[in-house]
Design a protein around this motif. Structure first.
Motif: not given
Length: 233
Positions: A177-200
């Motif tokens: 599951v890509t980083v972008d897909a996971l960020c979108e699942a967690l933070w909605g339609d504007n997932p960019f910039g959340y990679e560090n939060s995803l890692n945490a």
């Protein structure tokens, strides 16, 4: 997580582009869906929806004999199955029109296959509930209905974001599951910039599900792509 319950659901795709119909149909069949129906016009879609009783309908907005919004209104006279709009028209007014009519989701072309599948699985899971939402990993069992990790005699609670992260990975157990897909699942339609939060969040989830979080065997990093969840058979 075993997706066989959802794979048995019947899907109807409505679009006037033959190539797109084939591409999306192939994506869904490769993902395990057993019945994928297609239609290219409003008239054909209504006929198939009445005769074949699909469990989810994916509509394009622009059709040769009408539009997806009016088609949805006609469909709602005889079926309440979930509806997703899939269209190149991504203006805010069109999105609001679709969602205002009661659509369950709205996906703009072009789209990534993984994004399409995640959205479809999310809508199906909200609509059709399974009896036993348990996932068995190497060192624990996850109870999604209670948002709990059962690790030996210990019961560990999951936060809402951790639950969503694990549920998204579990729907695609054994697959990347890509980083972008996971960020979108967690933070909605504007997932960019959340990679560090995803890692945490991934680190905290590993602390809860792994026997040795520094050497994960269930939640695996796929360098440069994303993550993969390994469930026990």
């Amino acid at each position: 997580m075993d997706n066989s319950f959802l794979h048995s659901k019947r899907l109807l795709l409505v679009d006037d582009e033959q190539e797109l119909l084939k591409m999306v149909s192939d994506i869904l069949k490769d993902a395990g869906f057993e019945t994928v129906l297609t239609a290219m016009t409003v008239k054909e879609a209504i006929l198939i929806a009445k005769e074949e009783t699909p469990d989810l309908i994916i509509l394009d907005v622009m059709l040769p004999d009408g539009d997806g919004f009016s088609l949805m209104q006609q469909l709602r006279t005889f079926t309440n199955v979930p509806i997703i709009f899939l269209t190149a028209k991504d203006e805010a007014a069109d999105k609001l029109s679709g969602l205002g009519l009661g659509a369950d989701d709205y996906i703009s072309k072009p789209f990534m296959p993984q994004e399409l599948l995640l959205r479809i699985f999310a809508v199906l899971r909200r609509t059709y509930k399974e009896d036993s939402p348990l996932l068995v990993l190497d060192g624990c069992t996850i109870d999604f209905s209670r948002a709990e990790v059962h690790k030996g005699s210990e019961i560990i609670s999951l936060t809402a974001k951790e639950h969503t992260l694990l549920e998204t990975l579990a729907r695609n157990a054994g697959k990347i599951v890509t980083v972008d897909a996971l960020c979108e699942a967690l933070w909605g339609d504007n997932p960019f910039g959340y990679e560090n939060s995803l890692n945490a969040h991934v680190r905290r989830v590993r602390e809860k599900i792994e026997t040795d979080p520094s050497k994960p065997v269930s939640l695996i990093t796929i360098k440069g792509l994303g993550y993969k969840l390994i469930a026990r058979k």
